[in-house]
Design a protein around this motif. Structure first.
Motif, PDB file in Angstrom:
ATOM      1  N   ALA A   1       0.817  -1.218   0.000  1.00  0.00           N
ATOM      2  CA  ALA A   1       0.000   0.000   0.000  1.00  0.00           C
ATOM      3  C   ALA A   1       0.849   1.266   0.000  1.00  0.00           C
ATOM      4  O   ALA A   1       0.392   2.322   0.447  1.00  0.00           O
ATOM      5  N   GLY A   2       2.069   1.168  -0.498  1.00  0.00           N
ATOM      6  CA  GLY A   2       2.914   2.357  -0.627  1.00  0.00           C
ATOM      7  C   GLY A   2       2.587   3.083  -1.918  1.00  0.00           C
ATOM      8  O   GLY A   2       3.355   3.064  -2.884  1.00  0.00           O
TER       9      GLY A   2
ATOM     10  N   ASP B   1       4.084   3.885  11.098  1.00  0.00           N
ATOM     11  CA  ASP B   1       2.901   3.520  11.880  1.00  0.00           C
ATOM     12  C   ASP B   1       2.502   2.051  11.764  1.00  0.00           C
ATOM     13  O   ASP B   1       1.903   1.503  12.691  1.00  0.00           O
ATOM     14  N   ILE B   2       2.792   1.426  10.641  1.00  0.00           N
ATOM     15  CA  ILE B   2       2.447   0.014  10.475  1.00  0.00           C
ATOM     16  C   ILE B   2       3.601  -0.890  10.886  1.00  0.00           C
ATOM     17  O   ILE B   2       3.422  -1.858  11.637  1.00  0.00           O
ATOM     18  N   PHE B   3       4.802  -0.565  10.438  1.00  0.00           N
ATOM     19  CA  PHE B   3       5.934  -1.461  10.639  1.00  0.00           C
ATOM     20  C   PHE B   3       6.849  -1.040  11.790  1.00  0.00           C
ATOM     21  O   PHE B   3       7.840  -1.717  12.069  1.00  0.00           O
ATOM     22  N   GLY B   4       6.533   0.070  12.449  1.00  0.00           N
ATOM     23  CA  GLY B   4       7.281   0.477  13.627  1.00  0.00           C
ATOM     24  C   GLY B   4       8.687   0.949  13.365  1.00  0.00           C
ATOM     25  O   GLY B   4       9.545   0.913  14.255  1.00  0.00           O
ATOM     26  N   VAL B   5       8.959   1.436  12.177  1.00  0.00           N
ATOM     27  CA  VAL B   5      10.302   1.886  11.817  1.00  0.00           C
ATOM     28  C   VAL B   5      10.599   3.234  12.473  1.00  0.00           C
ATOM     29  O   VAL B   5       9.753   4.131  12.486  1.00  0.00           O
TER      30      VAL B   5
ATOM     31  N   TRP C   1       2.125  18.509   2.664  1.00  0.00           N
ATOM     32  CA  TRP C   1       1.795  17.227   3.294  1.00  0.00           C
ATOM     33  C   TRP C   1       2.554  17.074   4.610  1.00  0.00           C
ATOM     34  O   TRP C   1       2.021  16.554   5.582  1.00  0.00           O
ATOM     35  N   SER C   2       3.799  17.504   4.634  1.00  0.00           N
ATOM     36  CA  SER C   2       4.601  17.361   5.849  1.00  0.00           C
ATOM     37  C   SER C   2       4.084  18.254   6.970  1.00  0.00           C
ATOM     38  O   SER C   2       4.276  17.946   8.150  1.00  0.00           O
ATOM     39  N   PHE C   3       3.421  19.332   6.608  1.00  0.00           N
ATOM     40  CA  PHE C   3       2.872  20.236   7.612  1.00  0.00           C
ATOM     41  C   PHE C   3       1.543  19.704   8.167  1.00  0.00           C
ATOM     42  O   PHE C   3       1.336  19.626   9.378  1.00  0.00           O
ATOM     43  N   PHE C   4       0.638  19.301   7.279  1.00  0.00           N
ATOM     44  CA  PHE C   4      -0.692  18.860   7.711  1.00  0.00           C
ATOM     45  C   PHE C   4      -0.713  17.380   8.109  1.00  0.00           C
ATOM     46  O   PHE C   4      -1.530  16.967   8.932  1.00  0.00           O
ATOM     47  N   GLN C   5       0.142  16.578   7.519  1.00  0.00           N
ATOM     48  CA  GLN C   5       0.292  15.149   7.824  1.00  0.00           C
ATOM     49  C   GLN C   5      -1.043  14.398   7.831  1.00  0.00           C
ATOM     50  O   GLN C   5      -1.448  13.812   8.844  1.00  0.00           O
ATOM     51  N   PRO C   6      -1.726  14.372   6.689  1.00  0.00           N
ATOM     52  CA  PRO C   6      -2.963  13.580   6.604  1.00  0.00           C
ATOM     53  C   PRO C   6      -2.642  12.087   6.652  1.00  0.00           C
ATOM     54  O   PRO C   6      -1.527  11.668   6.320  1.00  0.00           O
ATOM     55  N   GLU C   7      -3.612  11.287   7.065  1.00  0.00           N
ATOM     56  CA  GLU C   7      -3.410   9.849   7.047  1.00  0.00           C
ATOM     57  C   GLU C   7      -3.348   9.355   5.598  1.00  0.00           C
ATOM     58  O   GLU C   7      -4.026   9.886   4.726  1.00  0.00           O
ATOM     59  N   PRO C   8      -2.531   8.343   5.333  1.00  0.00           N
ATOM     60  CA  PRO C   8      -2.513   7.766   3.984  1.00  0.00           C
ATOM     61  C   PRO C   8      -3.825   7.071   3.668  1.00  0.00           C
ATOM     62  O   PRO C   8      -4.660   6.844   4.558  1.00  0.00           O
ATOM     63  N   LYS C   9      -4.010   6.712   2.418  1.00  0.00           N
ATOM     64  CA  LYS C   9      -5.264   6.083   1.992  1.00  0.00           C
ATOM     65  C   LYS C   9      -5.515   4.784   2.740  1.00  0.00           C
ATOM     66  O   LYS C   9      -6.646   4.472   3.101  1.00  0.00           O
ATOM     67  N   TYR C  10      -4.449   4.003   2.941  1.00  0.00           N
ATOM     68  CA  TYR C  10      -4.589   2.719   3.621  1.00  0.00           C
ATOM     69  C   TYR C  10      -3.706   2.692   4.863  1.00  0.00           C
ATOM     70  O   TYR C  10      -2.507   2.968   4.789  1.00  0.00           O
TER      71      TYR C  10
ATOM     72  N   GLY D   1      -3.904   0.382   8.917  1.00  0.00           N
ATOM     73  CA  GLY D   1      -4.229  -0.954   9.398  1.00  0.00           C
ATOM     74  C   GLY D   1      -3.558  -1.201  10.727  1.00  0.00           C
ATOM     75  O   GLY D   1      -3.018  -0.280  11.358  1.00  0.00           O
ATOM     76  N   ASP D   2      -3.603  -2.448  11.164  1.00  0.00           N
ATOM     77  CA  ASP D   2      -2.996  -2.804  12.439  1.00  0.00           C
ATOM     78  C   ASP D   2      -1.467  -2.827  12.316  1.00  0.00           C
ATOM     79  O   ASP D   2      -0.924  -3.161  11.267  1.00  0.00           O
ATOM     80  N   PRO D   3      -0.774  -2.491  13.403  1.00  0.00           N
ATOM     81  CA  PRO D   3       0.700  -2.543  13.382  1.00  0.00           C
ATOM     82  C   PRO D   3       1.219  -3.956  13.092  1.00  0.00           C
ATOM     83  O   PRO D   3       0.642  -4.951  13.537  1.00  0.00           O
ATOM     84  N   ILE D   4       2.288  -4.017  12.300  1.00  0.00           N
ATOM     85  CA  ILE D   4       2.960  -5.276  11.978  1.00  0.00           C
ATOM     86  C   ILE D   4       4.454  -5.056  12.202  1.00  0.00           C
ATOM     87  O   ILE D   4       5.153  -4.565  11.306  1.00  0.00           O
ATOM     88  N   PRO D   5       4.981  -5.351  13.393  1.00  0.00           N
ATOM     89  CA  PRO D   5       6.399  -5.127  13.636  1.00  0.00           C
ATOM     90  C   PRO D   5       7.270  -5.825  12.604  1.00  0.00           C
ATOM     91  O   PRO D   5       6.927  -6.900  12.091  1.00  0.00           O
TER      92      PRO D   5
END
Length: 216
Positions: free
Chosen positions: A123-124, A136-140, A196-205, A207-211
């Motif tokens: 989903a990138g 947010d998903i992969f905890g990087v 985008w860096s200022f407002f930081q909207p959520e991406p289209k997709y 989901g739950d975190p996946i370390p």
């Protein structure tokens, strides 16, 4: 007639101002990130969570475009050189008929990156989404970004805005056809991602975190 000339003069002035602002924004992105670009011969940053390889075009026959081939190749080289223990491949799979990540995964494994050390993000859809999801998903938290140099400045700027500690390694293996137009479009893309860096909207997709350690 004089009124029309005044209107035209104002329009020209506004166009010039818009152009100057666009160039200034692009220059700001480049100047604030260029010191974060490394080469394969440099000493790797310590304790990097992953090598993030950004996707791009796949041909209709399923083969990677030259730019995508060079990105995956550079990511594999960094992995083999010990820059990180995980490679995160991120790209567009928004259609069942188009899958950048599957092509990247196949090519990466052919170049020696084992499946167990590869994490796939389907989903990138854009640079911003890829970096937001990496966090947010992969905890990087710390990463090395791989893409072509003209694109790397924007990716590094977004990473910093999202609170990531990032370095970049360019994947410019050749002269790419149509690069002049890409460079021009990139000016506007940098300006867009400043917003985008200022407002930081959520991406289209999301989901739950996946370390990273559990992703497959």
């Amino acid at each position: 007639m004089k009124k029309l000339l005044r209107v035209l003069a104002v329009l020209v002035a506004l166009c010039v101002l818009a152009g100057v602002l666009a160039l200034a924004g692009s220059a700001f992105v480049v100047s604030t990130t260029k010191d974060r670009i490394l080469t394969l011969d440099d000493t790797p940053p310590a304790d990097v969570d992953c090598i993030l390889v950004l996707g791009c075009a796949v041909r209709p026959d399923g083969s990677p475009s030259p730019m995508l081939n060079d990105r995956v190749t550079r990511g594999a080289q960094l992995y083999q050189a010990g820059w990180a223990k995980k490679v995160l491949l991120t790209g567009d799979n928004s259609s069942s008929h188009y899958n950048e990540v599957a092509v990247m995964d196949r090519l990466s494994q052919e170049q020696g990156v084992p499946a167990e050390d590869t994490v796939l993000d389907y989903a990138g859809l854009c640079t911003y989404d890829s970096l937001y999801r990496a966090r947010d998903i992969f905890g990087v938290k710390k990463l090395v970004i791989v893409t072509q140099e003209y694109h790397l400045y924007r990716a590094l700027y977004l990473a910093k805005a999202l609170g990531l500690e990032a370095w970049g390694v360019a994947a410019d293996g050749q002269n790419y056809r149509g690069q002049t137009m890409r460079d021009l479009r990139e000016i506007l893309a940098r300006d867009k991602d400043l917003l985008w860096s200022f407002f930081q909207p959520e991406p289209k997709y999301l989901g739950d975190p996946i370390p990273l350690d559990t992703a497959d």
